[in-house]
Scaffold this motif. Structure first.
Motif, mmCIF file in Angstrom:
data_model
loop_
_atom_site.group_PDB
_atom_site.id
_atom_site.type_symbol
_atom_site.label_atom_id
_atom_site.label_comp_id
_atom_site.label_asym_id
_atom_site.label_seq_id
_atom_site.Cartn_x
_atom_site.Cartn_y
_atom_site.Cartn_z
ATOM 1 N N SER A 1 35.311 51.034 8.206
ATOM 2 C CA SER A 1 35.687 49.927 9.078
ATOM 3 C C SER A 1 34.455 49.458 9.823
ATOM 4 O O SER A 1 33.506 50.223 10.030
ATOM 5 N N SER A 2 34.468 48.192 10.224
ATOM 6 C CA SER A 2 33.264 47.621 10.815
ATOM 7 C C SER A 2 33.627 46.474 11.724
ATOM 8 O O SER A 2 34.732 45.918 11.661
ATOM 9 N N VAL A 3 32.667 46.114 12.555
ATOM 10 C CA VAL A 3 32.871 45.008 13.481
ATOM 11 C C VAL A 3 31.524 44.382 13.791
ATOM 12 O O VAL A 3 30.484 45.053 13.778
ATOM 13 N N SER A 4 31.524 43.067 14.016
ATOM 14 C CA SER A 4 30.329 42.343 14.448
ATOM 15 C C SER A 4 29.154 42.588 13.486
ATOM 16 O O SER A 4 29.323 42.524 12.285
ATOM 17 N N GLY A 5 27.973 42.883 14.021
ATOM 18 C CA GLY A 5 26.827 43.146 13.171
ATOM 19 C C GLY A 5 26.999 44.360 12.281
ATOM 20 O O GLY A 5 26.319 44.498 11.266
ATOM 21 N N GLY A 6 27.925 45.246 12.660
ATOM 22 C CA GLY A 6 28.207 46.407 11.832
ATOM 23 C C GLY A 6 28.819 46.049 10.492
ATOM 24 O O GLY A 6 28.738 46.834 9.539
ATOM 25 N N ASP B 1 33.968 46.541 -5.699
ATOM 26 C CA ASP B 1 34.463 47.703 -6.435
ATOM 27 C C ASP B 1 34.433 48.980 -5.609
ATOM 28 O O ASP B 1 34.721 50.066 -6.129
ATOM 29 N N GLY B 2 34.092 48.867 -4.332
ATOM 30 C CA GLY B 2 33.890 50.036 -3.496
ATOM 31 C C GLY B 2 35.149 50.527 -2.799
ATOM 32 O O GLY B 2 36.272 50.181 -3.176
ATOM 33 N N PRO B 3 34.969 51.318 -1.745
ATOM 34 C CA PRO B 3 36.100 51.886 -1.008
ATOM 35 C C PRO B 3 36.736 50.837 -0.105
ATOM 36 O O PRO B 3 36.254 49.705 -0.004
ATOM 37 N N GLU B 4 37.826 51.210 0.537
ATOM 38 C CA GLU B 4 38.423 50.330 1.537
ATOM 39 C C GLU B 4 37.354 49.971 2.567
ATOM 40 O O GLU B 4 36.652 50.839 3.072
ATOM 41 N N TYR B 5 37.255 48.689 2.872
ATOM 42 C CA TYR B 5 36.200 48.196 3.768
ATOM 43 C C TYR B 5 36.806 47.097 4.646
ATOM 44 O O TYR B 5 37.045 45.991 4.194
ATOM 45 N N GLU B 6 37.091 47.454 5.892
ATOM 46 C CA GLU B 6 37.731 46.529 6.823
ATOM 47 C C GLU B 6 36.699 45.897 7.748
ATOM 48 O O GLU B 6 35.760 46.559 8.204
#
Length: 274
Positions: A39-44, A106-111
């Motif tokens: 999971s990620s947010v903003s610049g992340g 094709d990668g993992p779950e990425y929010e």
């Protein structure tokens, strides 16, 4: 080699997110850690995509080159009188090439977390209002997980980064995730006005959170939760980079280098504890 994790969370922080790249260059590549969920947010969001796509060092080189060619954070010839929006999009577009985007798809779950202001508020007014609440919450509570903006009506949406990659919208999503008005325009995602998700939570865990989790921060906090199965990694001291200073390439390099040093120290500590 550090132990593997089921989940990795990439916090926001603008240019401070280059600490992520330096840290993970020591702690482990995506192929080393192989998390099930990110999971990620903003610049992340950009940090996460480059980690999955194996483009972290490319991002460092491209961003340094862009900053070296830009000597000011004010430009009357650009949108909002700053060069930020154009530079950021160009860097994202160049770094995330076709191969990298395919790896994300094709990668993992990425929010990617975006925040949603009440639609009855004018976009820039809502950005100012929630920006003030965000700053106050950070100053008083000093934790990556905010409360005050959410309590004041700021909502959230989570976007599937893999699907965005498949739809050819990954660059758009990453640029929408890292927007700080008035330096950036208030973007739309699926016909909805959105703001930087970091105003709501600096390090949002996956919605379906489960298992051992590594949370990568970019700033130091006085109060990080002490939750079983959750490990917070933060810089050993304030990083050189300023969130939205696009005029000094040396700060980017120094922030990455600090991440490298902190990653080495973190691995040594993990080994001692084991």
């Amino acid at each position: 080699m550090a132990r593997t994790y089921d989940q990795v969370v990439f916090s926001g922080g603008g240019i401070r997110c280059f600490w992520h790249g330096g840290f993970l260059s020591e702690v482990g590549t995506f192929e080393d850690l192989k998390p099930k969920r990110i999971s990620s947010v903003s610049g992340g969001a950009l940090s996460a995509a480059c980690w999955i796509g194996e483009r972290e060092e490319d991002l460092l080189a491209v961003m340094q080159e862009a900053f070296a060619a830009n000597d000011a954070n004010f430009d009357p010839g650009k949108s909002n009188f700053t060069p930020h929006q154009e530079i950021y999009r160009d860097v994202v577009d160049v770094t995330l090439d076709k191969e990298a985007i395919e790896r994300v798809a094709d990668g993992p779950e990425y929010e990617v977390a975006l925040s949603v202001p009440p639609q009855q508020l004018a976009p820039h007014l809502s950005a100012v209002f929630y920006g003030i609440l965000y700053q106050l919450d950070q100053a008083v509570r000093s934790t990556p997980h905010l409360r005050w903006p959410r309590n004041a009506g700021l909502g959230e949406i989570r976007v599937d980064g893999r699907q965005a990659a498949r739809d050819g919208k990954l660059v758009d999503l990453i640029c929408a995730a890292a927007t700080i008005p008035p330096v950036f325009d208030v973007p739309r995602w699926n016909d909805c006005r959105v703001l930087d998700g970091g105003m709501l939570d600096k390090a949002p865990l996956p919605l379906e959170s489960e298992g051992e989790t590594l949370v990568l921060l970019t700033s130091r906090y006085r109060h990080c939760p002490n939750e079983p199965g959750r490990t917070y990694a933060m810089p050993s001291s304030e990083v050189a980079a300023d969130k939205i200073d696009f005029s000094d390439a040396s700060k980017v390099a120094r922030t990455w280098d600090q991440g490298v040093r902190d990653g080495k120290a973190w691995l040594a500590q993990q080994g001692a504890e084991d």
